[in-house]
Design a protein around this motif. Structure first.
Motif, PDB file in Angstrom:
ATOM      1  N   VAL A 221       0.994  -1.154  -0.006  1.00  0.00           N
ATOM      2  CA  VAL A 221      -0.042  -0.052  -0.118  1.00  0.00           C
ATOM      3  C   VAL A 221       0.933   1.321  -0.022  1.00  0.00           C
ATOM      4  O   VAL A 221       1.780   1.470   0.733  1.00  0.00           O
ATOM      5  N   VAL A 222       0.433   2.146  -0.830  1.00  0.00           N
ATOM      6  CA  VAL A 222       1.323   3.459  -0.929  1.00  0.00           C
ATOM      7  C   VAL A 222       0.298   4.534  -0.887  1.00  0.00           C
ATOM      8  O   VAL A 222      -0.889   4.650  -0.937  1.00  0.00           O
ATOM      9  N   PRO A 223       0.746   6.020  -0.572  1.00  0.00           N
ATOM     10  CA  PRO A 223      -0.156   7.201  -0.283  1.00  0.00           C
ATOM     11  C   PRO A 223      -0.808   7.187  -1.993  1.00  0.00           C
ATOM     12  O   PRO A 223       0.048   6.819  -2.864  1.00  0.00           O
ATOM     13  N   ASP A 224      -1.865   7.741  -1.986  1.00  0.00           N
ATOM     14  CA  ASP A 224      -2.592   7.717  -3.235  1.00  0.00           C
ATOM     15  C   ASP A 224      -1.984   8.572  -4.303  1.00  0.00           C
ATOM     16  O   ASP A 224      -1.854   8.290  -5.488  1.00  0.00           O
ATOM     17  N   ASP A 225      -1.217   9.558  -3.845  1.00  0.00           N
ATOM     18  CA  ASP A 225      -0.682  10.508  -4.852  1.00  0.00           C
ATOM     19  C   ASP A 225       0.722   9.862  -5.262  1.00  0.00           C
ATOM     20  O   ASP A 225       1.572  10.602  -5.956  1.00  0.00           O
ATOM     21  N   ARG A 226       1.120   8.533  -4.554  1.00  0.00           N
ATOM     22  CA  ARG A 226       2.344   8.175  -5.012  1.00  0.00           C
ATOM     23  C   ARG A 226       2.150   6.923  -5.960  1.00  0.00           C
ATOM     24  O   ARG A 226       3.135   6.272  -6.040  1.00  0.00           O
ATOM     25  N   LEU A 227       0.995   6.546  -6.082  1.00  0.00           N
ATOM     26  CA  LEU A 227       0.413   5.189  -6.335  1.00  0.00           C
ATOM     27  C   LEU A 227       1.104   4.850  -7.992  1.00  0.00           C
ATOM     28  O   LEU A 227       1.588   3.974  -8.313  1.00  0.00           O
ATOM     29  N   ALA A 228       1.101   6.013  -8.871  1.00  0.00           N
ATOM     30  CA  ALA A 228       1.473   6.082 -10.288  1.00  0.00           C
ATOM     31  C   ALA A 228       2.959   5.593 -10.249  1.00  0.00           C
ATOM     32  O   ALA A 228       3.288   4.788 -11.216  1.00  0.00           O
ATOM     33  N   ASP A 229       3.458   6.280  -9.756  1.00  0.00           N
ATOM     34  CA  ASP A 229       5.113   6.310  -9.599  1.00  0.00           C
ATOM     35  C   ASP A 229       5.550   4.980  -9.037  1.00  0.00           C
ATOM     36  O   ASP A 229       6.660   4.333  -9.452  1.00  0.00           O
ATOM     37  N   GLU A 230       5.062   4.532  -7.895  1.00  0.00           N
ATOM     38  CA  GLU A 230       5.374   3.226  -7.095  1.00  0.00           C
ATOM     39  C   GLU A 230       5.074   2.364  -8.048  1.00  0.00           C
ATOM     40  O   GLU A 230       5.869   1.291  -8.190  1.00  0.00           O
ATOM     41  N   ALA A 231       3.969   2.192  -8.877  1.00  0.00           N
ATOM     42  CA  ALA A 231       3.575   1.116  -9.562  1.00  0.00           C
ATOM     43  C   ALA A 231       4.491   1.127 -10.864  1.00  0.00           C
ATOM     44  O   ALA A 231       4.960  -0.092 -11.056  1.00  0.00           O
ATOM     45  N   MET A 232       4.658   2.283 -11.415  1.00  0.00           N
ATOM     46  CA  MET A 232       5.660   2.153 -12.537  1.00  0.00           C
ATOM     47  C   MET A 232       7.201   1.747 -12.128  1.00  0.00           C
ATOM     48  O   MET A 232       7.772   1.033 -12.777  1.00  0.00           O
ATOM     49  N   ALA A 233       7.660   2.159 -10.885  1.00  0.00           N
ATOM     50  CA  ALA A 233       8.745   1.965 -10.141  1.00  0.00           C
ATOM     51  C   ALA A 233       8.990   0.278 -10.246  1.00  0.00           C
ATOM     52  O   ALA A 233       9.857  -0.439 -10.672  1.00  0.00           O
ATOM     53  N   MET A 234       7.924  -0.359  -9.721  1.00  0.00           N
ATOM     54  CA  MET A 234       7.793  -1.866  -9.520  1.00  0.00           C
ATOM     55  C   MET A 234       7.948  -2.416 -11.030  1.00  0.00           C
ATOM     56  O   MET A 234       8.802  -3.489 -10.997  1.00  0.00           O
ATOM     57  N   ALA A 235       7.141  -1.902 -11.885  1.00  0.00           N
ATOM     58  CA  ALA A 235       7.360  -2.508 -13.184  1.00  0.00           C
ATOM     59  C   ALA A 235       8.617  -2.548 -14.021  1.00  0.00           C
ATOM     60  O   ALA A 235       9.087  -3.415 -14.523  1.00  0.00           O
ATOM     61  N   ARG A 236       9.187  -1.274 -13.809  1.00  0.00           N
ATOM     62  CA  ARG A 236      10.329  -1.153 -14.159  1.00  0.00           C
ATOM     63  C   ARG A 236      11.481  -1.933 -13.858  1.00  0.00           C
ATOM     64  O   ARG A 236      12.629  -2.335 -14.248  1.00  0.00           O
ATOM     65  N   GLN A 237      11.393  -1.963 -12.349  1.00  0.00           N
ATOM     66  CA  GLN A 237      12.392  -2.947 -11.632  1.00  0.00           C
ATOM     67  C   GLN A 237      12.223  -4.360 -12.333  1.00  0.00           C
ATOM     68  O   GLN A 237      13.267  -4.950 -12.603  1.00  0.00           O
ATOM     69  N   LEU A 238      11.085  -5.041 -12.422  1.00  0.00           N
ATOM     70  CA  LEU A 238      11.108  -6.139 -13.325  1.00  0.00           C
ATOM     71  C   LEU A 238      11.384  -6.439 -14.315  1.00  0.00           C
ATOM     72  O   LEU A 238      12.125  -7.285 -14.941  1.00  0.00           O
ATOM     73  N   ALA A 239      11.221  -5.211 -15.030  1.00  0.00           N
ATOM     74  CA  ALA A 239      11.534  -5.193 -16.563  1.00  0.00           C
ATOM     75  C   ALA A 239      13.067  -5.171 -16.888  1.00  0.00           C
ATOM     76  O   ALA A 239      13.644  -5.638 -17.678  1.00  0.00           O
ATOM     77  N   ALA A 240      13.648  -4.834 -15.878  1.00  0.00           N
ATOM     78  CA  ALA A 240      15.182  -4.912 -15.651  1.00  0.00           C
ATOM     79  C   ALA A 240      15.796  -6.033 -15.387  1.00  0.00           C
ATOM     80  O   ALA A 240      16.962  -5.966 -15.394  1.00  0.00           O
ATOM     81  N   GLY A 241      14.890  -6.815 -14.827  1.00  0.00           N
ATOM     82  CA  GLY A 241      15.430  -8.140 -14.221  1.00  0.00           C
ATOM     83  C   GLY A 241      15.733  -9.200 -15.280  1.00  0.00           C
ATOM     84  O   GLY A 241      15.600  -9.084 -16.424  1.00  0.00           O
ATOM     85  N   ALA A 242      16.035 -10.508 -14.619  1.00  0.00           N
ATOM     86  CA  ALA A 242      16.168 -11.624 -15.526  1.00  0.00           C
ATOM     87  C   ALA A 242      15.027 -12.237 -15.940  1.00  0.00           C
ATOM     88  O   ALA A 242      14.534 -12.907 -15.321  1.00  0.00           O
ATOM     89  N   THR A 243      14.521 -11.873 -17.199  1.00  0.00           N
ATOM     90  CA  THR A 243      13.297 -12.077 -17.547  1.00  0.00           C
ATOM     91  C   THR A 243      12.886 -13.335 -17.926  1.00  0.00           C
ATOM     92  O   THR A 243      11.716 -13.898 -17.575  1.00  0.00           O
ATOM     93  N   VAL A 244      13.812 -14.270 -18.184  1.00  0.00           N
ATOM     94  CA  VAL A 244      13.470 -15.691 -18.324  1.00  0.00           C
ATOM     95  C   VAL A 244      13.493 -16.204 -17.053  1.00  0.00           C
ATOM     96  O   VAL A 244      12.463 -17.116 -16.730  1.00  0.00           O
ATOM     97  N   ALA A 245      14.144 -15.871 -16.137  1.00  0.00           N
ATOM     98  CA  ALA A 245      14.331 -16.363 -14.706  1.00  0.00           C
ATOM     99  C   ALA A 245      12.913 -16.040 -14.123  1.00  0.00           C
ATOM    100  O   ALA A 245      12.091 -16.756 -13.255  1.00  0.00           O
ATOM    101  N   LEU A 246      12.502 -14.710 -14.319  1.00  0.00           N
ATOM    102  CA  LEU A 246      11.335 -14.307 -13.594  1.00  0.00           C
ATOM    103  C   LEU A 246      10.063 -14.890 -14.379  1.00  0.00           C
ATOM    104  O   LEU A 246       8.988 -15.440 -13.639  1.00  0.00           O
ATOM    105  N   ALA A 247      10.036 -15.141 -15.438  1.00  0.00           N
ATOM    106  CA  ALA A 247       8.862 -15.900 -16.182  1.00  0.00           C
ATOM    107  C   ALA A 247       8.912 -17.457 -15.592  1.00  0.00           C
ATOM    108  O   ALA A 247       7.444 -17.683 -15.530  1.00  0.00           O
TER     109      ALA A 247
END
Length: 299
Positions: A221-247
């Protein structure tokens, strides 16, 4: 809040009216590539491999009608076939993530309602399976309400869920004389436990984000005004990861219960179509529109 939101199953007018927040991307909008730029489901792709899928019926609280369900299926097929996609961010436009189906559309079907529900439920089940089976990890960012098979079902099918602090969750099916779908009868007990799932699905409490976090329904859970930034940060962290291992990790975890999820969906579909022909289901839908308590008769 637009008045039409009050007609969204399974929310009452008061519940929809008091939803807060709005998901708004502010960073790097000029860098995104609009793959689907109009219609009930939008899709943007960012240079780092984040695909942003947006439910786009804000005036209807992103209720999942047949057009939106078809749009979701097609967009997810496109995401699945695009090797540029490394993570998926799922959000809703407007004031709610997804507040359920449109009861006006349901009641307009008349005697054809069971067939309409059968088709809609089947399409929603395909969407839930697509999210589970995508190689790319799926992050759902929830603001306002996530309700019914559309909202709660998508939440339960995502790999990670981040919610704004004012977000709320609701099952709602039994309060309009129907049953959970989108595999929720399996995924929800695995997430929160059998007894708690039974309470959620039968008593239909409105669950605040803080409680959803403590019971394991969502990831953070994050403050409402931080939701978009936090969600995108999570997505970008995963996108930068070892995609085959994550899959493969995603596949291993879902395979632990996916056989049961797939097995439950035909039974959910059959029950939903049968219940759509009952007097209780019609009464439940009418009660939402008329803003009153339903009077169920067991028929």
């Amino acid at each position: 809040m637009p008045k039409k939101v009050s007609s969204q199953w399974p929310l009452s007018s008061d519940e929809a009216r008091h939803s807060e927040g709005k998901f708004t991307m502010t960073a790097d909008n000029d860098q995104r590539l609009a793959l689907v730029g109009e219609g009930p489901v939008l899709l943007d792709l960012y240079p780092d491999g984040v695909a942003h899928l947006r439910l786009n019926r804000p005036d209807a609280a992103n209720g999942l009608n047949l057009d939106m369900l078809e749009g979701l299926q097609q967009v997810l097929l496109r995401v699945h076939g695009d090797r540029r996609v490394r993570a998926v961010l799922l959000t809703g436009e407007g004031k709610n993530f997804c507040a359920g189906g449109d009861v006006h559309v349901f009641l307009q079907q008349g005697e054809a309602l069971p067939e309409y529900i059968r088709i809609a439920t089947a399409r929603l089940q395909v969407v839930a399976s697509q999210l589970i089976r995508l190689n790319a990890p799926v992050i759902a960012a929830v603001h306002g309400f996530a309700a019914g098979g559309g909202g709660l079902g998508l939440v339960c099918s995502a790999d990670h869920v981040v919610a704004g602090e004012s977000a709320k969750f609701l099952a709602g099916a039994t309060r309009v004389g129907m049953v959970p779908d989108a595999g929720v009868s399996v995924t929800l007990p695995h997430l929160v436990g059998f007894r708690r799932a039974m309470d959620i699905l039968m008593f239909n409490p409105v669950i605040p984000a803080s409680d959803a976090l403590s019971m394991g329904l969502i990831s953070r859970v994050v403050p409402d005004d931080r939701l978009a930034d936090e969600a995108m940060a999570m997505a970008r962290q995963l996108a930068a990861g070892a995609t085959v291992a994550l899959a493969e990790t995603k596949r291993l975890l879902w395979n632990g219960l996916n056989q049961s999820v797939d097995g439950c969906m035909p039974a959910e579909n059959h029950a939903q179509a049968q219940l759509a022909a009952t007097a209780d289901a019609l009464e439940g839908l009418a009660a939402v529109i008329e803003k009153r308590a339903p009077r169920f008769t067991g028929r």
